[in-house]
Design an enzyme around this catalytic site. Structure first.
Site, PDB file in Angstrom:
ATOM      1  N   LYS A   1      41.333  39.427  45.444  1.00 32.49           N
ATOM      2  CA  LYS A   1      41.804  38.423  44.465  1.00 32.49           C
ATOM      3  C   LYS A   1      43.131  38.778  43.813  1.00 32.49           C
ATOM      4  O   LYS A   1      43.919  37.884  43.522  1.00 32.49           O
ATOM      5  CB  LYS A   1      40.736  38.170  43.412  1.00 32.49           C
ATOM      6  CG  LYS A   1      40.505  39.317  42.459  1.00 32.49           C
ATOM      7  CD  LYS A   1      39.366  39.016  41.490  1.00 32.49           C
ATOM      8  CE  LYS A   1      39.182  40.161  40.527  1.00 32.49           C
ATOM      9  NZ  LYS A   1      37.830  40.232  39.974  1.00 32.49           N
TER      10      LYS A   1
ATOM     11  N   ARG B   1      29.470  39.432  30.365  1.00 33.66           N
ATOM     12  CA  ARG B   1      30.162  38.400  31.113  1.00 33.66           C
ATOM     13  C   ARG B   1      29.063  37.716  31.916  1.00 33.66           C
ATOM     14  O   ARG B   1      28.090  37.248  31.331  1.00 33.66           O
ATOM     15  CB  ARG B   1      31.314  38.970  31.939  1.00 33.66           C
ATOM     16  CG  ARG B   1      32.402  37.906  32.206  1.00 33.66           C
ATOM     17  CD  ARG B   1      33.552  38.426  33.039  1.00 33.66           C
ATOM     18  NE  ARG B   1      33.164  38.688  34.433  1.00 33.66           N
ATOM     19  CZ  ARG B   1      33.998  39.107  35.383  1.00 33.66           C
ATOM     20  NH1 ARG B   1      35.278  39.328  35.094  1.00 33.66           N
ATOM     21  NH2 ARG B   1      33.585  39.308  36.615  1.00 33.66           N
TER      22      ARG B   1
HETATM   23  C1  LIG Z   1      37.345  41.401  40.080  1.00 31.84           C
HETATM   24  C2  LIG Z   1      35.955  41.694  40.391  1.00 31.84           C
HETATM   25  C3  LIG Z   1      35.645  42.827  41.149  1.00 31.84           C
HETATM   26  C4  LIG Z   1      36.675  43.844  41.565  1.00 31.84           C
HETATM   27  O1  LIG Z   1      37.113  44.541  40.424  1.00 31.84           O
HETATM   28  P1  LIG Z   1      38.133  45.771  40.524  1.00 31.84           P
HETATM   29  O2  LIG Z   1      38.134  46.355  39.170  1.00 31.84           O
HETATM   30  O3  LIG Z   1      39.440  45.188  40.923  1.00 31.84           O
HETATM   31  O4  LIG Z   1      37.596  46.697  41.535  1.00 31.84           O
HETATM   32  C5  LIG Z   1      34.314  43.016  41.495  1.00 31.84           C
HETATM   33  N1  LIG Z   1      33.354  42.152  41.122  1.00 31.84           N
HETATM   34  C6  LIG Z   1      33.614  41.060  40.388  1.00 31.84           C
HETATM   35  C7  LIG Z   1      32.495  40.158  40.016  1.00 31.84           C
HETATM   36  C8  LIG Z   1      34.913  40.804  39.998  1.00 31.84           C
HETATM   37  O5  LIG Z   1      35.162  39.717  39.257  1.00 31.84           O
END
Ligand SMILES: *Cc1c(COP(=O)(O)O)cnc(C)c1O
Length: 371
Positions: free
Chosen positions: A34, A129
């Site tokens: 992302k 969250r």
């Molecule tokens: C963004 C996200 C991740 C990845 O997080 P990082 O800190 O970039 O490794 C994993 N799970 C969810 C649900 C996320 O929103």
């Protein structure tokens, strides 16, 4: 110019190193794309490095990966919008979910599309969250198991994103115990759940400090792979590159100016700035980049250079002992917030460097996940 330069060889190294280290703890890696808006180049490198599946938070990004011909399992890692379930089922194999209404809508969409869709149920472990409260997990799983064209794959959790709650033995054990309980009450013929996805890059400190894995067998990693650091204290992870991504900018004004503004002071476009310290005359440079393109607080400047402020389209620097001439380049290391905004700005050029080779090892086909 300005441009973000992404070194795929360094990212390959980071991903492969993390995949190897986590494998020793029985943990597979879902590579999260992302922060690079679902870049197919990044996705291919992650697959080549051994991630077992990909994940992205936005359906547009997952569709981009599919259009690029990527056929690995892809998880939508943000709860699907109920208005988008048809697109979710069409492009993503799996989604992280918390709302029974959405899961029912995914089931209907999957029936229409004659597909199966995998569900990982997210559990609230304190960061507040996404997630079902632990006491509601059992009945939610029971109801989603009855839905046609839905495969219940397992449980997941996400910490350290809203309130900075850190993964530890206590909250991870809570997830493991829930997984055991769900399996134990699933009936004699149900297979144990295949996935217990413990979290994101913020779980790495816990893993590498000798945490008890219990049932946790997957992590979803973005930041640690891209930036080589862990997100809880933003410390570098040993053996990883922290300079795989650079932001390159151009100087558009370079003058000797007083450090202190003059006139009647009020608010700026972005609130009330701190009054700069009076350091007499300084070498001040302006870069052709601003709030619209980057989070200025998330840039690490080169030694000797200080960021003084930013407006929509300008970033103002004190270049210290040396004058940075007009037209010269200055590059920065972005943090996660700065990277995210740069990648999303259409004004920033994106350049992938290194040997971006297509995956040699194609991970398990989706059918292996969905049964
Ligand atoms: C963004 C996200 C991740 C990845 O997080 P990082 O800190 O970039 O490794 C994993 N799970 C969810 C649900 C996320 O929103």
């Amino acid at each position: 110019m300005p441009g973000i330069e992404i070194d795929l060889d360094k990212i390959f190294h980071n991903a492969k190193t993390l995949v190897t280290r986590l494998k020793a703890h029985g943990i597979s890696v879902t590579g999260i794309t992302k922060a690079c808006c679902g870049s197919p180049q990044l996705a291919k490198v992650l697959l080549r490095a051994g991630v077992t599946s990909l994940g992205d938070s936005r359906i547009e990004n997952i569709e981009r990966l599919r259009e690029a011909g990527i056929n690995a399992a892809i998880t939508l890692i943000r709860s699907p919008m109920i208005s988008q379930v048809d697109r979710v089922v069409a492009a993503a194999d799996i989604s992280l979910n918390t709302e029974p209404d959405v899961i029912r809508a995914l089931s209907d969409a999957a029936q229409k599309a004659r597909k199966r869709h995998g569900i990982i149920l997210m559990v609230e472990l304190g960061d507040l969250r996404e997630g079902v409260m632990p006491c509601d997990v059992e009945k939610t799983v029971q109801s989603l198991r009855k839905l046609p064209n839905i495969t219940f794959l397992g449980l997941g959790a996400n910490l350290a994103c809203r309130n900075g709650v850190s993964p530890d033995n206590r909250n991870m054990a809570k997830l493991s115990v829930l997984a055991d309980h769900i399996d134990a009450t699933a009936g004699a013929f149900a297979a144990p759940m295949s996935v217990v996805s413990g979290g994101n890059s913020s779980n790495l400190n816990w893993v590498f400090a000798g945490g008890k894995m219990g049932r946790i067998n997957n992590l979803r990693l973005g930041e640690a792979i891209l930036l080589g650091c862990e997100p809880l204290h933003r410390q570098a992870i040993t053996g990883l590159h922290t300079d795989a991504i650079r932001l390159i900018t151009e100087v558009i004004e370079s003058k000797t100016k007083p450090s202190k503004p003059w006139g009647t002071l009020a608010q700026t476009a972005f609130g009330t700035p701190l009054l700069p310290r009076d350091e007499g005359d300084i070498f001040q440079s302006i870069l052709a980049i601003g709030q619209q393109d980057v989070d200025p607080d998330g840039l690490y400047p080169p030694m000797g250079i200080k960021i003084l402020g930013a407006s929509s389209d300008h970033l103002v620097l004190n270049t210290g002992d040396t004058k940075a001439p007009v037209g010269s380049e200055i590059s920065f290391r972005p943090d996660y917030a700065a990277l995210l905004r740069c990648m999303t700005s259409p004004y920033i050029d994106k350049a992938y460097i290194g040997k971006a080779i297509a995956p040699r090892i194609i991970p398990q086909p989706v059918s292996a996940f969905l049964g």
